[in-house]
Design a protein around this motif. Sequence first.
Motif, mmCIF file in Angstrom:
data_model
loop_
_atom_site.group_PDB
_atom_site.id
_atom_site.type_symbol
_atom_site.label_atom_id
_atom_site.label_comp_id
_atom_site.label_asym_id
_atom_site.label_seq_id
_atom_site.Cartn_x
_atom_site.Cartn_y
_atom_site.Cartn_z
ATOM 1 N N THR A 1 0.784 -0.791 -0.206
ATOM 2 C CA THR A 1 -0.121 0.140 0.301
ATOM 3 C C THR A 1 0.470 0.918 -0.104
ATOM 4 O O THR A 1 0.539 2.039 -0.402
ATOM 5 C CB THR A 1 -1.191 -0.119 1.588
ATOM 6 N N THR B 1 -9.632 1.303 -4.575
ATOM 7 C CA THR B 1 -9.668 -0.268 -4.526
ATOM 8 C C THR B 1 -10.604 -1.055 -4.336
ATOM 9 O O THR B 1 -11.391 -1.808 -3.414
ATOM 10 C CB THR B 1 -9.313 0.051 -2.911
ATOM 11 N N ILE C 1 -7.631 -2.444 2.050
ATOM 12 C CA ILE C 1 -6.584 -1.662 1.381
ATOM 13 C C ILE C 1 -6.997 -0.399 1.421
ATOM 14 O O ILE C 1 -6.317 0.504 1.296
ATOM 15 C CB ILE C 1 -6.808 -2.473 -0.450
#
Length: 214
Positions: free
Chosen positions: A30, A154, A77
Amino acid sequence: AGEWFVLFITLILLQPCPVGSSLGKESASTMFVSNIVHQSFRHLKNRYRPWSPRQSNRYAPICMSEKILIVGGTGRIGTAVASHLLKRSPDRKAEIILAGRDRSKGAAAVEEVMRSIGEVERLHPRVVFEQLDWRDEAELTRLMQSGITSVVNTAGPFLGIRPSILQAAIKHGIPSYVDVADPTSYLVEALSLHEEAQAAGTCAVVAAGAFPGL
């Protein structure tokens, strides 16, 4: 996978980037996604000093004036990306919008991000939730027109869907766009938007994660 990786590197080095893919053999994190958001935005603001991965400083701060929309922001995420972006924002001034359909999940996601930074009071209202069904064009347009400088998508899974969020970002001239898509059909259509993105001034990186996902 090697061909996509070469395409991504070529687009980044030859710039302006508009639509490229980060698909390759190496895993990503990330932090890589948040770095791409920052670097692509900075790159567009100063095209006479093109950015390349070799010049990247993974701990460089993001711009204080950025307003970043994370579609799918209530997921694991999305919240992780938000945390990384805030950690790299001077005085936590970047504004993060976590967008999703469920208000209860949205409230929990905001709390999770603030808790992960350890500055609950100082971050308010820099991390907010906005209810969004990205398939609703009117809702998506409303957010895109609210001063957004970067979009991180995401909202997977991406199988069987079209790059409509990318198209919306291009339509509204959003400076930078990143997603974590992986289906080849999605990526082929996204990459076909290169000229449109270039004309709109949108630097877009698709598949900004490990294949087959982040």
